[in-house]
Design a protein around this motif. Structure first.
Motif, PDB file in Angstrom:
ATOM      1  N   PRO A 106      -2.476  20.106  14.496  1.00 36.29           N
ATOM      2  CA  PRO A 106      -1.263  20.576  13.823  1.00 36.29           C
ATOM      3  C   PRO A 106      -0.857  19.626  12.687  1.00 36.29           C
ATOM      4  O   PRO A 106      -0.851  18.405  12.854  1.00 36.29           O
ATOM      5  CB  PRO A 106      -0.211  20.565  14.942  1.00 36.29           C
ATOM      6  CG  PRO A 106      -1.005  20.667  16.205  1.00 36.29           C
ATOM      7  CD  PRO A 106      -2.270  19.919  15.951  1.00 36.29           C
ATOM      8  N   GLY A 107      -0.553  20.204  11.532  1.00 38.12           N
ATOM      9  CA  GLY A 107      -0.113  19.402  10.400  1.00 38.12           C
ATOM     10  C   GLY A 107      -1.209  18.612   9.732  1.00 38.12           C
ATOM     11  O   GLY A 107      -0.927  17.693   8.950  1.00 38.12           O
ATOM     12  N   GLN A 108      -2.457  18.974  10.015  1.00 36.20           N
ATOM     13  CA  GLN A 108      -3.579  18.248   9.435  1.00 36.20           C
ATOM     14  C   GLN A 108      -4.457  19.170   8.599  1.00 36.20           C
ATOM     15  O   GLN A 108      -4.423  20.392   8.741  1.00 36.20           O
ATOM     16  CB  GLN A 108      -4.434  17.602  10.533  1.00 36.20           C
ATOM     17  CG  GLN A 108      -3.720  16.487  11.292  1.00 36.20           C
ATOM     18  CD  GLN A 108      -4.629  15.819  12.287  1.00 36.20           C
ATOM     19  OE1 GLN A 108      -5.406  16.473  12.986  1.00 36.20           O
ATOM     20  NE2 GLN A 108      -4.543  14.494  12.363  1.00 36.20           N
ATOM     21  N   VAL A 109      -5.267  18.547   7.733  1.00 33.15           N
ATOM     22  CA  VAL A 109      -6.263  19.280   6.954  1.00 33.15           C
ATOM     23  C   VAL A 109      -7.611  18.589   7.120  1.00 33.15           C
ATOM     24  O   VAL A 109      -7.674  17.378   7.344  1.00 33.15           O
ATOM     25  CB  VAL A 109      -5.912  19.345   5.454  1.00 33.15           C
ATOM     26  CG1 VAL A 109      -4.648  20.149   5.228  1.00 33.15           C
ATOM     27  CG2 VAL A 109      -5.760  17.943   4.855  1.00 33.15           C
ATOM     28  N   ARG A 110      -8.649  19.394   7.031  1.00 32.10           N
ATOM     29  CA  ARG A 110      -9.999  18.825   6.980  1.00 32.10           C
ATOM     30  C   ARG A 110     -10.494  18.922   5.550  1.00 32.10           C
ATOM     31  O   ARG A 110     -10.365  19.968   4.905  1.00 32.10           O
ATOM     32  CB  ARG A 110     -10.947  19.549   7.928  1.00 32.10           C
ATOM     33  CG  ARG A 110     -12.334  18.873   8.007  1.00 32.10           C
ATOM     34  CD  ARG A 110     -13.207  19.522   9.042  1.00 32.10           C
ATOM     35  NE  ARG A 110     -13.539  20.902   8.689  1.00 32.10           N
ATOM     36  CZ  ARG A 110     -13.788  21.861   9.577  1.00 32.10           C
ATOM     37  NH1 ARG A 110     -13.717  21.611  10.871  1.00 32.10           N
ATOM     38  NH2 ARG A 110     -14.082  23.086   9.168  1.00 32.10           N
ATOM     39  N   ILE A 111     -11.047  17.822   5.066  1.00 37.14           N
ATOM     40  CA  ILE A 111     -11.513  17.746   3.690  1.00 37.14           C
ATOM     41  C   ILE A 111     -13.018  17.567   3.677  1.00 37.14           C
ATOM     42  O   ILE A 111     -13.552  16.681   4.365  1.00 37.14           O
ATOM     43  CB  ILE A 111     -10.841  16.554   2.960  1.00 37.14           C
ATOM     44  CG1 ILE A 111      -9.323  16.716   2.959  1.00 37.14           C
ATOM     45  CG2 ILE A 111     -11.378  16.424   1.534  1.00 37.14           C
ATOM     46  CD1 ILE A 111      -8.578  15.464   2.514  1.00 37.14           C
ATOM     47  N   ARG A 112     -13.692  18.427   2.942  1.00 40.94           N
ATOM     48  CA  ARG A 112     -15.116  18.207   2.690  1.00 40.94           C
ATOM     49  C   ARG A 112     -15.214  17.148   1.599  1.00 40.94           C
ATOM     50  O   ARG A 112     -14.783  17.368   0.475  1.00 40.94           O
ATOM     51  CB  ARG A 112     -15.807  19.504   2.268  1.00 40.94           C
ATOM     52  CG  ARG A 112     -17.320  19.344   2.079  1.00 40.94           C
ATOM     53  CD  ARG A 112     -18.008  20.681   1.932  1.00 40.94           C
ATOM     54  NE  ARG A 112     -17.904  21.476   3.162  1.00 40.94           N
ATOM     55  CZ  ARG A 112     -18.685  21.317   4.225  1.00 40.94           C
ATOM     56  NH1 ARG A 112     -19.625  20.383   4.210  1.00 40.94           N
ATOM     57  NH2 ARG A 112     -18.525  22.072   5.293  1.00 40.94           N
ATOM     58  N   VAL A 113     -15.761  16.014   1.938  1.00 42.49           N
ATOM     59  CA  VAL A 113     -15.716  14.848   1.060  1.00 42.49           C
ATOM     60  C   VAL A 113     -16.669  15.016  -0.117  1.00 42.49           C
ATOM     61  O   VAL A 113     -17.862  15.285   0.065  1.00 42.49           O
ATOM     62  CB  VAL A 113     -16.067  13.567   1.844  1.00 42.49           C
ATOM     63  CG1 VAL A 113     -16.044  12.349   0.919  1.00 42.49           C
ATOM     64  CG2 VAL A 113     -15.104  13.373   3.012  1.00 42.49           C
ATOM     65  N   ALA A 114     -16.129  14.854  -1.318  1.00 43.18           N
ATOM     66  CA  ALA A 114     -16.955  14.815  -2.521  1.00 43.18           C
ATOM     67  C   ALA A 114     -17.189  13.389  -2.978  1.00 43.18           C
ATOM     68  O   ALA A 114     -18.228  13.080  -3.572  1.00 43.18           O
ATOM     69  CB  ALA A 114     -16.285  15.614  -3.643  1.00 43.18           C
ATOM     70  N   ALA A 115     -16.229  12.493  -2.694  1.00 46.96           N
ATOM     71  CA  ALA A 115     -16.353  11.101  -3.119  1.00 46.96           C
ATOM     72  C   ALA A 115     -15.426  10.238  -2.277  1.00 46.96           C
ATOM     73  O   ALA A 115     -14.330  10.657  -1.914  1.00 46.96           O
ATOM     74  CB  ALA A 115     -16.000  10.958  -4.606  1.00 46.96           C
ATOM     75  N   ALA A 116     -15.884   9.027  -1.963  1.00 49.04           N
ATOM     76  CA  ALA A 116     -15.084   8.055  -1.210  1.00 49.04           C
ATOM     77  C   ALA A 116     -15.255   6.695  -1.858  1.00 49.04           C
ATOM     78  O   ALA A 116     -16.385   6.214  -2.030  1.00 49.04           O
ATOM     79  CB  ALA A 116     -15.536   8.004   0.249  1.00 49.04           C
ATOM     80  N   ALA A 117     -14.154   6.072  -2.235  1.00 46.06           N
ATOM     81  CA  ALA A 117     -14.221   4.767  -2.897  1.00 46.06           C
ATOM     82  C   ALA A 117     -14.512   3.665  -1.879  1.00 46.06           C
ATOM     83  O   ALA A 117     -14.170   3.772  -0.694  1.00 46.06           O
ATOM     84  CB  ALA A 117     -12.915   4.481  -3.629  1.00 46.06           C
ATOM     85  N   VAL A 118     -15.147   2.607  -2.360  1.00 42.93           N
ATOM     86  CA  VAL A 118     -15.447   1.430  -1.549  1.00 42.93           C
ATOM     87  C   VAL A 118     -14.488   0.321  -1.964  1.00 42.93           C
ATOM     88  O   VAL A 118     -14.445  -0.070  -3.135  1.00 42.93           O
ATOM     89  CB  VAL A 118     -16.904   0.978  -1.753  1.00 42.93           C
ATOM     90  CG1 VAL A 118     -17.209  -0.272  -0.938  1.00 42.93           C
ATOM     91  CG2 VAL A 118     -17.864   2.102  -1.383  1.00 42.93           C
ATOM     92  N   ASN A 119     -13.709  -0.183  -1.006  1.00 49.99           N
ATOM     93  CA  ASN A 119     -12.667  -1.164  -1.293  1.00 49.99           C
ATOM     94  C   ASN A 119     -12.901  -2.466  -0.528  1.00 49.99           C
ATOM     95  O   ASN A 119     -13.576  -2.474   0.505  1.00 49.99           O
ATOM     96  CB  ASN A 119     -11.301  -0.593  -0.895  1.00 49.99           C
ATOM     97  CG  ASN A 119     -10.848   0.518  -1.819  1.00 49.99           C
ATOM     98  OD1 ASN A 119     -10.445   0.274  -2.949  1.00 49.99           O
ATOM     99  ND2 ASN A 119     -10.918   1.761  -1.338  1.00 49.99           N
ATOM    100  N   PRO A 120     -12.317  -3.574  -0.992  1.00 53.38           N
ATOM    101  CA  PRO A 120     -12.455  -4.843  -0.268  1.00 53.38           C
ATOM    102  C   PRO A 120     -12.014  -4.760   1.188  1.00 53.38           C
ATOM    103  O   PRO A 120     -12.574  -5.455   2.042  1.00 53.38           O
ATOM    104  CB  PRO A 120     -11.568  -5.796  -1.076  1.00 53.38           C
ATOM    105  CG  PRO A 120     -11.626  -5.262  -2.472  1.00 53.38           C
ATOM    106  CD  PRO A 120     -11.655  -3.765  -2.313  1.00 53.38           C
ATOM    107  N   VAL A 121     -11.025  -3.922   1.495  1.00 53.89           N
ATOM    108  CA  VAL A 121     -10.584  -3.797   2.886  1.00 53.89           C
ATOM    109  C   VAL A 121     -11.697  -3.238   3.768  1.00 53.89           C
ATOM    110  O   VAL A 121     -11.765  -3.548   4.967  1.00 53.89           O
ATOM    111  CB  VAL A 121      -9.316  -2.929   2.971  1.00 53.89           C
ATOM    112  CG1 VAL A 121      -9.603  -1.473   2.637  1.00 53.89           C
ATOM    113  CG2 VAL A 121      -8.670  -3.054   4.333  1.00 53.89           C
TER     114      VAL A 121
END
Length: 305
Positions: free
Chosen positions: A27-42
């Protein structure tokens, strides 16, 4: 569904490709088909166990990686299926992150993608721009803001957002980045190096009204603030003691879909600099981590499933 996870801490070699069930939105969520994901220091700090050692992430058998996502909604509520979106995963102790073919986020953490930019560019926006915006929200001054690390991802957004608020911006970065940070909106430039307080005060008598210390300079940056000014730290444990009555605060990033939508509009208008260092396949996550750790990048590395 393919994803990259961590089952043990260490170097880039511990990044493990796995096949997992496709996540289902609640409930209250969405599923996203990922096109791009950034890479971060964290992500690097998570993989290396630094955040677990610091008590930021509890011990887990499996950890997903990746905060930033750009893609298309394919299930859930709050957005029509097929909508291009960006989102921020700020629950970092979960077994799946944005390094995956699909990711589930709260709809409140998602916003329409900025128009006129690629998914790789859009994926560089959520974590870094929201961090800069929420840090700037902690500052009350209408005068001069000093931004350390102004050539970096968060610092570049901080300069651009402070400039958009008509604040006087003094940027600290390497000498080779002067032209870049001035394009972002810096009014004054100070090369990084020793005696930062003295060099800033030569430009701003008495010191800056506030500092956004994205470079984690600590006391050196605090010395550049006027007495009674403001200081914002960008990492756990990075806040210096509040000498001279300086108000010291820390920014703790949180997902905020409506605010992210505002930032997306600014990006579409060219106000915010979207910088991609390189685009790599999801299978090259370890290579991306190696390159990030080596330093010298301007912009974010982006993974594409």
């Amino acid at each position: 569904m393919r994803a990259i996870v961590v089952r043990r801490f260490g170097g880039p070699e511990v990044l493990e490709p796995v096949e997992v069930p496709t996540p289902e939105p609640g409930p209250g969520q969405v599923r996203i088909r990922v096109a791009a994901a950034a890479v971060n220091p964290v992500d690097v700090a998570t993989r290396a166990g630094i955040l677990t050692g610091a008590g930021v992430i509890p011990p887990r058998e499996v950890l997903g990686l990746g905060w930033d996502v750009a893609g298309v909604v394919d299930a859930g509520s709050g957005f029509e299926v097929g909508t291009a979106v960006i989102g921020l995963r700020d629950r970092i102790a979960t077994p799946l992150g944005a390094y995956a073919e699909q990711v589930v986020l709260d709809a409140s953490a998602v916003a329409p993608a900025p128009a006129g930019v690629s998914p790789a560019e859009a994926a560089t926006l959520p974590l870094n721009a929201l961090t800069a915006a929420q840090a700037l929200d902690l500052v009350e001054t209408t005068g001069t803001v000093l931004v350390t690390g102004a050539g970096g991802a968060v610092g570049g957004y901080a300069v651009a957002l402070a400039h958009a608020r008509r604040l006087r911006v003094v940027a600290v970065a390497s000498e080779s980045d002067e032209a870049l940070v001035r394009r972002f909106g810096a009014d004054e430039f100070v090369p990084r190096g020793p005696a930062l307080g003295d060099r800033v005060r030569a430009l701003v008598p008495g010191g800056a009204d506030a500092v956004l210390d994205t470079a984690l300079l600590g006391l050196d940056a605090l010395d550049a603030v006027r007495g009674g000014g403001e200081f914002v730290a960008f990492a756990a444990g990075a806040a210096p003691i509040p000498l001279r009555g300086v108000r010291v605060r820390s920014v703790w990033i949180r997902a905020d879909g409506p605010r992210l939508a505002e930032l997306a509009r600014l990006a579409s208008a060219g106000v915010l600099p979207l910088r991609v260092a390189d685009v790599l396949p999801l299978s090259a996550a370890a290579t991306a981590h190696e390159r990030l750790a080596a330093g010298g990048l301007r912009g974010r590395l982006v993974l594409t499933p």
